[in-house]
Design a protein around this motif. Sequence first.
Motif, PDB file in Angstrom:
ATOM      1  N   SER A  90       0.837  -1.201   0.000  1.00  0.00           N
ATOM      2  CA  SER A  90       0.000   0.000   0.000  1.00  0.00           C
ATOM      3  C   SER A  90       0.869   1.248   0.000  1.00  0.00           C
ATOM      4  O   SER A  90       2.049   1.207   0.360  1.00  0.00           O
ATOM      5  N   SER A  91       0.271   2.362  -0.379  1.00  0.00           N
ATOM      6  CA  SER A  91       0.976   3.638  -0.284  1.00  0.00           C
ATOM      7  C   SER A  91       0.839   4.250   1.111  1.00  0.00           C
ATOM      8  O   SER A  91       1.641   5.103   1.492  1.00  0.00           O
ATOM      9  N   TYR A  92      -0.174   3.801   1.860  1.00  0.00           N
ATOM     10  CA  TYR A  92      -0.345   4.328   3.220  1.00  0.00           C
ATOM     11  C   TYR A  92      -1.287   3.427   4.008  1.00  0.00           C
ATOM     12  O   TYR A  92      -2.343   3.035   3.508  1.00  0.00           O
ATOM     13  N   ILE A  93      -0.901   3.084   5.216  1.00  0.00           N
ATOM     14  CA  ILE A  93      -1.762   2.327   6.122  1.00  0.00           C
ATOM     15  C   ILE A  93      -1.725   3.017   7.490  1.00  0.00           C
ATOM     16  O   ILE A  93      -0.650   3.279   8.029  1.00  0.00           O
ATOM     17  N   LYS A  94      -2.890   3.295   8.042  1.00  0.00           N
ATOM     18  CA  LYS A  94      -2.969   3.933   9.353  1.00  0.00           C
ATOM     19  C   LYS A  94      -2.479   2.982  10.446  1.00  0.00           C
ATOM     20  O   LYS A  94      -2.404   1.770  10.249  1.00  0.00           O
ATOM     21  N   LYS A  95      -2.171   3.564  11.596  1.00  0.00           N
ATOM     22  CA  LYS A  95      -1.671   2.783  12.726  1.00  0.00           C
ATOM     23  C   LYS A  95      -2.641   1.661  13.098  1.00  0.00           C
ATOM     24  O   LYS A  95      -2.231   0.523  13.339  1.00  0.00           O
ATOM     25  N   GLU A  96      -3.956   1.977  13.129  1.00  0.00           N
ATOM     26  CA  GLU A  96      -4.942   0.962  13.503  1.00  0.00           C
ATOM     27  C   GLU A  96      -4.966  -0.170  12.478  1.00  0.00           C
ATOM     28  O   GLU A  96      -5.174  -1.339  12.815  1.00  0.00           O
ATOM     29  N   GLY A  97      -4.777   0.199  11.193  1.00  0.00           N
ATOM     30  CA  GLY A  97      -4.745  -0.805  10.141  1.00  0.00           C
ATOM     31  C   GLY A  97      -3.566  -1.743  10.290  1.00  0.00           C
ATOM     32  O   GLY A  97      -3.692  -2.965  10.108  1.00  0.00           O
ATOM     33  N   LYS A  98      -2.416  -1.194  10.637  1.00  0.00           N
ATOM     34  CA  LYS A  98      -1.229  -2.016  10.861  1.00  0.00           C
ATOM     35  C   LYS A  98      -1.454  -2.983  12.027  1.00  0.00           C
ATOM     36  O   LYS A  98      -1.043  -4.148  11.965  1.00  0.00           O
ATOM     37  N   TYR A 108       2.946  -6.731   5.479  1.00  0.00           N
ATOM     38  CA  TYR A 108       2.558  -5.557   4.695  1.00  0.00           C
ATOM     39  C   TYR A 108       3.753  -4.645   4.463  1.00  0.00           C
ATOM     40  O   TYR A 108       4.739  -4.656   5.210  1.00  0.00           O
ATOM     41  N   ILE A 109       3.643  -3.868   3.409  1.00  0.00           N
ATOM     42  CA  ILE A 109       4.562  -2.754   3.143  1.00  0.00           C
ATOM     43  C   ILE A 109       3.675  -1.524   3.087  1.00  0.00           C
ATOM     44  O   ILE A 109       2.856  -1.368   2.178  1.00  0.00           O
ATOM     45  N   ALA A 110       3.813  -0.644   4.065  1.00  0.00           N
ATOM     46  CA  ALA A 110       2.795   0.368   4.326  1.00  0.00           C
ATOM     47  C   ALA A 110       3.000   1.693   3.604  1.00  0.00           C
ATOM     48  O   ALA A 110       2.047   2.440   3.415  1.00  0.00           O
ATOM     49  N   ASN A 111       4.215   2.000   3.221  1.00  0.00           N
ATOM     50  CA  ASN A 111       4.482   3.309   2.603  1.00  0.00           C
ATOM     51  C   ASN A 111       5.285   3.126   1.322  1.00  0.00           C
ATOM     52  O   ASN A 111       6.422   3.564   1.222  1.00  0.00           O
ATOM     53  N   SER A 112       4.669   2.473   0.361  1.00  0.00           N
ATOM     54  CA  SER A 112       5.368   2.147  -0.883  1.00  0.00           C
ATOM     55  C   SER A 112       4.865   3.023  -2.034  1.00  0.00           C
ATOM     56  O   SER A 112       3.795   3.622  -1.934  1.00  0.00           O
ATOM     57  N   PRO A 113       5.582   3.054  -3.144  1.00  0.00           N
ATOM     58  CA  PRO A 113       5.118   3.791  -4.328  1.00  0.00           C
ATOM     59  C   PRO A 113       4.161   2.950  -5.164  1.00  0.00           C
ATOM     60  O   PRO A 113       4.311   2.819  -6.374  1.00  0.00           O
ATOM     61  N   TYR A 114       3.150   2.355  -4.523  1.00  0.00           N
ATOM     62  CA  TYR A 114       2.160   1.530  -5.217  1.00  0.00           C
ATOM     63  C   TYR A 114       0.782   1.963  -4.748  1.00  0.00           C
ATOM     64  O   TYR A 114       0.450   1.834  -3.574  1.00  0.00           O
ATOM     65  N   PHE A 115      -0.034   2.470  -5.686  1.00  0.00           N
ATOM     66  CA  PHE A 115      -1.303   3.101  -5.314  1.00  0.00           C
ATOM     67  C   PHE A 115      -2.519   2.399  -5.921  1.00  0.00           C
ATOM     68  O   PHE A 115      -3.635   2.880  -5.803  1.00  0.00           O
ATOM     69  N   ALA A 116      -2.318   1.255  -6.570  1.00  0.00           N
ATOM     70  CA  ALA A 116      -3.331   0.731  -7.479  1.00  0.00           C
ATOM     71  C   ALA A 116      -4.551   0.108  -6.809  1.00  0.00           C
ATOM     72  O   ALA A 116      -5.598   0.036  -7.415  1.00  0.00           O
ATOM     73  N   GLN A 117      -4.467  -0.369  -5.563  1.00  0.00           N
ATOM     74  CA  GLN A 117      -5.604  -1.095  -4.995  1.00  0.00           C
ATOM     75  C   GLN A 117      -5.872  -0.669  -3.552  1.00  0.00           C
ATOM     76  O   GLN A 117      -6.023  -1.508  -2.663  1.00  0.00           O
ATOM     77  N   GLU A 118      -5.953   0.625  -3.343  1.00  0.00           N
ATOM     78  CA  GLU A 118      -6.163   1.135  -1.993  1.00  0.00           C
ATOM     79  C   GLU A 118      -7.517   0.704  -1.419  1.00  0.00           C
ATOM     80  O   GLU A 118      -7.624   0.376  -0.231  1.00  0.00           O
ATOM     81  N   ASN A 119      -8.553   0.717  -2.251  1.00  0.00           N
ATOM     82  CA  ASN A 119      -9.876   0.312  -1.752  1.00  0.00           C
ATOM     83  C   ASN A 119      -9.878  -1.162  -1.347  1.00  0.00           C
ATOM     84  O   ASN A 119     -10.458  -1.537  -0.322  1.00  0.00           O
ATOM     85  N   GLU A 120      -9.239  -2.000  -2.151  1.00  0.00           N
ATOM     86  CA  GLU A 120      -9.159  -3.431  -1.827  1.00  0.00           C
ATOM     87  C   GLU A 120      -8.343  -3.653  -0.550  1.00  0.00           C
ATOM     88  O   GLU A 120      -8.673  -4.511   0.278  1.00  0.00           O
TER      89      GLU A 120
END
Length: 422
Positions: A90-98, A108-120
């Motif tokens: 993901s490009s971003y995951i909140k603390k609660e999500g982690k 997980y990789i929480a702060n990556s340059p990949y934005f394609a499936q944020e909703n999923e």
Amino acid sequence: MKTLKVTLKQHTPLIHFQHSEEGATLRSSEVKPKLDRFIIEKLGGGNYENVKNLVKKTYTQLFIPKDGIFALDYKLKIKALGNKNEYLISSYIKKEGKETLDKYNILYIANSPYFAQENENKKVIKYRDEWDNIPRKGLLYDGAELIFLAKDKVVDSSGKNIIDIINKYIQSFFAITNFGTRQDKGFGSFTISNDKEAEIDNILKKEFSFCYKSKKGYNGCKKCKPDFNLLFNEISAVYRKIRSGSSFREYEKSSLMEYYDKEKIRWEKKYFKQQIKGRFENDKGEIYRLKDFHKKTKYNDQGTPKFVRAVLGLPGQYEFILENPPLSDSKNKLIVTVDGGEGVKRYKSPLTFKVINGYIYIIGDTVNPEILNREFKFYVNIDKEKRYKDEPIGTLYTPSTFNLELFMRDAMETQYNYIKLK
């Protein structure tokens, strides 16, 4: 029949759409065309399109005997090696999500340059059973085994055949090539398993006009896997600073914007804001306003506007946060989409991040001249606002010149964690 067995080490997860298949790893349908192209360029000493016909005429026995086909005449089998690890990327995951992902033992990789499936990704965090149905996962094995098979045919005057030629170039090919989705940002990195760091550095210096390497590796120890969260966060941060600027923690101007400012060329974002300002209103007659997160700078009103960011790869869209979105409880965005015609839809970044043994390399040569001095059209869409769908807001040309090597020399002056190898 001649064979060649090659063992690869995997350095970063491969973002894979067939993750549910047993042993899903590198696909021969991706590796073989890339390797064929690489070998043809090496044999011809030039760009693939310019040399492919000459190489096929000179090395006829090297190719599958079909007119207009430039596939080399060998078969490739690939097998994953070692244990399989799956990552949510993901490009971003909140603390609660982690915390939720940790609870269910999902890597997980929480702060990556990949934005394609944020909703999923959000569904996975909320509903654990969505994990197996997610479109793409990051897959990491210890490595892969490649077996090349070919008829024992001589293809040149020295008596070599296709297997000998593959063996000559295979090390360089994997040292410079990534695979799968988001490969230009470091995902899907493999090398020959016994390659040494000095050999890798020499190959990258030889193959590219410039090469920058991180001063430190992101491995906790020599035998440990890299800390992918730190590693890909670093890649994201460096690329943001180079291309678009960053508002994370504190605002940093884009190196690309500053580079063209010296040429009296203003990048596109200010132009978009000017075209949007005062133009779109809600059903109450109130003008939609964009939030402004940045301090005013000397760059705001200088120069001729150009579509600058395209020289480092086409953005799918630009997003602006609205102060007064259509729905009062939402964070709806005003989105600017880009249309440059069919010919450039897939123009990717000329910069590649390669990760090897925990070290980050930034490599490149030149930009494709087809992206320069080209006209693009721009359109506005406002989420939850049916009246504004694909509303045209103007056109811009890309800059007519761009020297990638000189630009990177300037851009990397502030990146103190990197050394220049070439």
